[in-house]
Design a protein around this motif. Structure first.
Motif, mmCIF file in Angstrom:
data_model
loop_
_atom_site.group_PDB
_atom_site.id
_atom_site.type_symbol
_atom_site.label_atom_id
_atom_site.label_comp_id
_atom_site.label_asym_id
_atom_site.label_seq_id
_atom_site.Cartn_x
_atom_site.Cartn_y
_atom_site.Cartn_z
ATOM 1 N N GLY A 1 0.830 -1.205 0.000
ATOM 2 C CA GLY A 1 0.000 0.000 0.000
ATOM 3 C C GLY A 1 0.863 1.254 0.000
ATOM 4 N N ARG A 2 1.902 1.244 0.847
ATOM 5 C CA ARG A 2 2.808 2.408 0.899
ATOM 6 C C ARG A 2 3.519 2.576 -0.434
ATOM 7 N NH1 ARG A 2 3.745 0.216 5.874
ATOM 8 N NH2 ARG A 2 5.708 -0.792 5.309
ATOM 9 N N GLN A 3 3.964 1.460 -1.009
ATOM 10 C CA GLN A 3 4.681 1.538 -2.291
ATOM 11 C C GLN A 3 3.769 2.055 -3.401
ATOM 12 O OE1 GLN A 3 7.886 1.146 -2.644
ATOM 13 N NE2 GLN A 3 8.167 0.496 -0.535
ATOM 14 N N ALA A 4 2.529 1.558 -3.413
ATOM 15 C CA ALA A 4 1.597 1.975 -4.475
ATOM 16 C C ALA A 4 1.364 3.482 -4.412
ATOM 17 C CB ALA A 4 0.278 1.219 -4.343
ATOM 18 N N ASN A 5 1.299 4.023 -3.204
ATOM 19 C CA ASN A 5 1.098 5.473 -3.080
ATOM 20 C C ASN A 5 2.351 6.247 -3.459
ATOM 21 O OD1 ASN A 5 -1.517 5.208 -2.311
ATOM 22 N ND2 ASN A 5 -1.090 5.313 -0.107
ATOM 23 N N ALA A 6 3.500 5.700 -3.086
ATOM 24 C CA ALA A 6 4.743 6.431 -3.353
ATOM 25 C C ALA A 6 5.133 6.373 -4.824
ATOM 26 C CB ALA A 6 5.864 5.842 -2.498
ATOM 27 N N GLU A 7 4.883 5.254 -5.471
ATOM 28 C CA GLU A 7 5.428 5.056 -6.817
ATOM 29 C C GLU A 7 4.477 5.440 -7.946
ATOM 30 O OE1 GLU A 7 8.483 4.221 -7.413
ATOM 31 O OE2 GLU A 7 9.172 3.430 -5.501
ATOM 32 N N LEU A 8 3.183 5.316 -7.723
ATOM 33 C CA LEU A 8 2.258 5.513 -8.847
ATOM 34 C C LEU A 8 1.411 6.769 -8.671
ATOM 35 C CD1 LEU A 8 0.955 1.848 -9.362
ATOM 36 C CD2 LEU A 8 2.958 2.935 -10.391
ATOM 37 N N VAL A 9 0.968 7.311 -9.799
ATOM 38 C CA VAL A 9 0.061 8.454 -9.759
ATOM 39 C C VAL A 9 -1.357 7.918 -9.955
ATOM 40 C CG1 VAL A 9 -0.603 10.614 -10.880
ATOM 41 C CG2 VAL A 9 1.808 9.966 -10.757
ATOM 42 N N TRP A 10 -2.192 8.101 -8.933
ATOM 43 C CA TRP A 10 -3.566 7.579 -8.978
ATOM 44 C C TRP A 10 -4.525 8.697 -9.349
ATOM 45 C CZ3 TRP A 10 -4.461 2.383 -8.329
ATOM 46 C CH2 TRP A 10 -3.388 1.640 -7.848
ATOM 47 N N ILE A 11 -5.467 8.386 -10.217
ATOM 48 C CA ILE A 11 -6.512 9.362 -10.538
ATOM 49 C C ILE A 11 -7.532 9.350 -9.397
ATOM 50 C CG2 ILE A 11 -8.363 9.951 -12.171
ATOM 51 C CD1 ILE A 11 -6.650 8.447 -14.336
ATOM 52 N N LYS A 12 -7.783 8.149 -8.917
ATOM 53 C CA LYS A 12 -8.671 7.988 -7.767
ATOM 54 C C LYS A 12 -7.968 7.029 -6.804
ATOM 55 C CE LYS A 12 -13.280 6.308 -6.949
ATOM 56 N NZ LYS A 12 -14.029 5.212 -7.556
ATOM 57 N N PRO A 13 -7.853 7.406 -5.525
ATOM 58 C CA PRO A 13 -7.094 6.542 -4.607
ATOM 59 C C PRO A 13 -7.758 5.180 -4.406
ATOM 60 C CG PRO A 13 -7.878 8.553 -3.502
ATOM 61 C CD PRO A 13 -8.419 8.593 -4.882
ATOM 62 N N TRP A 14 -6.950 4.176 -4.169
ATOM 63 C CA TRP A 14 -7.496 2.831 -3.933
ATOM 64 C C TRP A 14 -8.030 2.750 -2.509
ATOM 65 C CZ3 TRP A 14 -4.712 0.950 0.092
ATOM 66 C CH2 TRP A 14 -3.439 1.486 0.271
ATOM 67 N N LYS A 15 -8.869 1.749 -2.259
ATOM 68 C CA LYS A 15 -9.467 1.614 -0.924
ATOM 69 C C LYS A 15 -8.966 0.374 -0.197
ATOM 70 C CE LYS A 15 -13.753 4.162 -1.205
ATOM 71 N NZ LYS A 15 -14.106 4.351 -2.633
ATOM 72 N N GLU A 16 -8.675 -0.674 -0.978
ATOM 73 C CA GLU A 16 -8.317 -1.961 -0.362
ATOM 74 C C GLU A 16 -7.077 -2.472 -1.083
ATOM 75 O OE1 GLU A 16 -11.717 -4.508 -0.694
ATOM 76 O OE2 GLU A 16 -10.625 -6.260 0.041
#
Ligand code: PRX
Length: 670
Positions: A56-71
């Motif tokens: 979860g931490r990596q996904a936030n740090a590495e990728l640009v999300w248009i809409k944040p993930w929930k799970e």
């Protein structure tokens, strides 16, 4: 399908003797992304003990999300869903995110064409991130103009030109699902893939250059589009349009209303194309790979998890730094080309080099010439290529200044210690760490690998798992085997870039990967772990061969052979080959009344090339009056492998139906 057996112990003992250890050079230990074994172990532990927190931490740090993930993960073996609720776009993560940064004007792709006179370089193109973004947006609009929308499947059958990357990224931008077909595959293979994924459009070129000649790609597409199945139905009836890139300027036929030229289409579009909002689990691509039945499997990868895997592994394994010129020599037709020519490097804002052609055109120093010309710092290639370079002689690399290189990589097959040492000394000048990376089309990204600033390496082993990956060596009952014993390689925990299925065949997905050991992914590889916990891959233990780093299913070649009128029965096995790792040997029984001859041998090799592609041509065809079978009619491949390798036939042959068959097979070789 035969049940895979654990590897034979004789393959394993020689590995136990490897004593050489190469610690990371001081320069890496100073500035690499991971600087010590201690740091690796700490991060690895975190990634396993709280893997969802870690990812979860990596996904936030590495990728640009248009809409944040929930799970982070929803896991019900064998089905994984990663980063649920999140939306992102892969092309935007590879391009748009760099536009308002200094990376915008950095080279994204450096490309060199194949044609060149001896001693000369080839055509050169450089696309900055800004330029690549523009090309991708325009081509994405071309796709839309030609009826392609979200979820539609698009076949990409192109040479190694920048447009191959552009086409992939354009599909990703609009949410279409690409399936790249290697340019060395035949019309039949193209048609089978179109049929399997029900593709709407094909992107191809008039021709591509390979070792000085032109591969007529468009001609193969024309043939593919009229091929029929056994019932007489067109295989490619879903194809509406063919977009043709002009590359080799060879003569081609244009079918009005169906075929359009890439360059003409660009005249109708602008560069304004918003990136589609894609669910994290939306399909990104399908890539066909050989399995243990006659039919290739469409491996499905999705958006968020795949990109996270490709991005993180590129960053940590190749230790990408701002000034690197990174060259992965794989063709985009293979998964290595997807993850480590296109998606991984671009998501990191790196400079990725693409070369169109063969390593020995016009002369065997082409790679070294390219490295010296562009100042390549990281080279990622296959053991088969390294063994070919060894054979061609050190005089070729010695002619060039390779001092820009700082890191070397190996992928696709086990690397023999001799080739490893040659690569290290002759190409790496003794100063570059080698990352021997183990992974598969199915895994999406690198799974077992050294990290160059942390892991001491040993020639021949892919060493330790990447973050979040839990490999294990187990016996036929699924129990862990002691250190130094051989067994099957499985992966215990799900990981973000894992395959999500086989296109259209959930049953086969379950059977192939998830039925060996309860709840775990079965790789199809044999392996052992040494006293330091390093993983040594022995090779495939299913009916899949690895010929020159290309995966080939024995059943696929067998079904191509028996589709020839003259063949009654065929069995294909691998034999060890100095250059290619494994060579394909076909044992063929001809129909009654047909006599073996050189002409038939040539005909059968050409037939396989036509059915599958030149990569699958048997190296050796041996005619046999009968094949060794058990009383229940199963071909005894173990016996054939021994005959093919020229070793004495050993082991249990008590189930053999007719003993004289072996004697005849062996005698036929004299
Ligand atoms: O047998 C392993 C071998 O290649 C297989 C995967 O092939 P493919 O899906 O075509 O992907 C190739 C590129 C990732 C594996 O099951 N293999 C791959 N890398 C290595 C390897 N064998 C030993 N060492 C490696 N580094």
């Amino acid at each position: 399908m035969t049940k895979p057996k654990s590897p034979a112990p004789q393959n394993i003992t020689s590995m136990l003797q490897e004593e050489r250890l190469f610690p990371p050079p001081a320069e890496f230990a100073k500035r690499a992304h991971v600087k010590s074994m201690g740091q690796y172990k700490k991060l690895y532990r975190e990634s396993i003990e709280d893997s969802e927190g870690f990812w979860g931490r990596q996904a936030n740090a590495e990728l640009v999300w248009i809409k944040p993930w929930k799970e982070v993960l929803r896991w019900k073996a064998p089905n994984a869903k990663w980063f649920l609720g999140g939306q992102l776009n892969v092309a935007a993560n590879c391009l748009d995110r760099h536009l308002n940064t200094p990376t915008a004007n950095k080279a994204a792709l450096i490309w060199e064409g194949e044609p060149a006179a001896p001693g000369q370089m080839g055509e050169e193109r450089v696309l900055t991130y800004q330029q690549l973004h523009r090309e991708v947006c325009m081509f994405a609009n071309v796709l839309k103009r030609n009826g392609v929308g979200k979820g539609d499947r698009v076949i990409i059958y192109l040479p190694m030109v920048p447009e191959a990357a552009i086409a992939m990224l354009a599909c990703a931008r609009i949410g279409a699902v690409h399936s790249v077909v290697f340019g060395g595959f035949s019309a039949q293979s193209v048609a089978d893939r179109i049929f399997d994924c029900q593709a709407k459009l094909v992107i191809t070129a008039d021709g591509g250059y390979r070792r000085g000649s032109i591969v007529p790609l468009k001609k193969s597409v024309d043939e593919a589009l009229v091929l029929k199945d056994a019932t007489g139905a067109l295989l490619a009836k879903t194809i509406e349009k063919v977009i043709v890139l002009r590359r080799a300027s060879n003569d081609i036929h244009i079918t009005e209303g169906r075929d359009v030229w890439w360059h003409r289409e660009l005249e109708y579009v602008d560069a304004n194309c918003p990136a589609a909002k894609m669910d994290s689990e939306a399909p990104l691509f399908i890539l066909y790979t050989s399995g243990s039945t006659g039919k290739p499997k469409g491996i499905l990868h999705t958006t968020g998890g795949y990109l996270l895997g490709a991005k993180m592994t590129t960053k940590y394994v190749f230790d990408i730094q701002e000034t690197d010129v990174y060259w992965c020599t794989a063709d985009i037709g293979w998964v290595t080309g997807h993850s480590y020519v296109v998606y991984g490097p671009l998501a990191n804002g790196a400079t990725s080099l693409m070369y169109e052609g063969a390593p020995n055109h016009p002369e065997p120093d082409r790679f070294w010439r390219i490295i010296a010309k562009y100042g390549v710092t990281i080279l990622y290639t296959a053991p088969t290529a390294i063994r070919a370079f060894m054979k061609w002689g050190v005089e070729w690399p010695k002619k060039h200044n390779l001092s820009s290189l700082r890191l070397l990589g190996s992928v696709g097959e086990p690397i023999n210690p001799e080739a490893w040492m040659w690569y290290h000394e002759v190409i790496g000048g003794g100063r570059c760490p080698i990352v021997d990376t183990w992974w598969q089309t199915e895994t999406g990204g690198i799974m077992i690998t050294p990290l160059p600033g942390a892991t001491p390496t040993k020639p021949g082993t892919a060493t330790l798992p990447f973050f979040g990956i839990v490999p294990e060596v187990v016996d036929d009952q699924g129990n862990p085997v002691p250190k130094n014993s051989g067994g099957k390689l499985i992966i215990r925990k799900p990981w973000p870039s894992m395959l999500r299925g086989i296109w259209g065949d959930p049953e086969r997905f379950k059977q192939t990967y998830w039925s060996e050991v309860q709840g775990a992914y079965f790789t199809g590889d044999g392996c052992r772990q040494d006293k330091d916990g390093y993983f040594w891959i022995v090779g495939r233990i299913d009916d899949v061969l690895n010929v020159a780093g290309h995966r080939i299913g024995t059943a696929e070649v067998e079904s191509a052979l028996v589709s020839n009128q003259k063949v009654a029965e065929a069995a294909v096995v691998g034999r060890p080959d100095e250059l290619k790792g494994q060579a394909l040997v076909a044992f063929v029984t001809l129909k009654t009344g047909i006599k073996p001859s050189h002409a038939i041998r040539d005909e059968l090799r050409a037939h396989v090339a036509k059915e599958i592609g030149p990569v699958a041509k048997p190296d050796d065809i041996r005619f046999a009056e009968a094949l060794p079978k058990t009383r229940s009619g199963k071909i005894m491949r173990r016996v054939l492998k021994q005959v093919a390798a020229g070793v004495e036939v050993k082991g249990d042959t008590t189930t053999l139906e007719d003993f004289s068959v072996i004697a005849k097979l062996v005698a036929a070789e004299d």
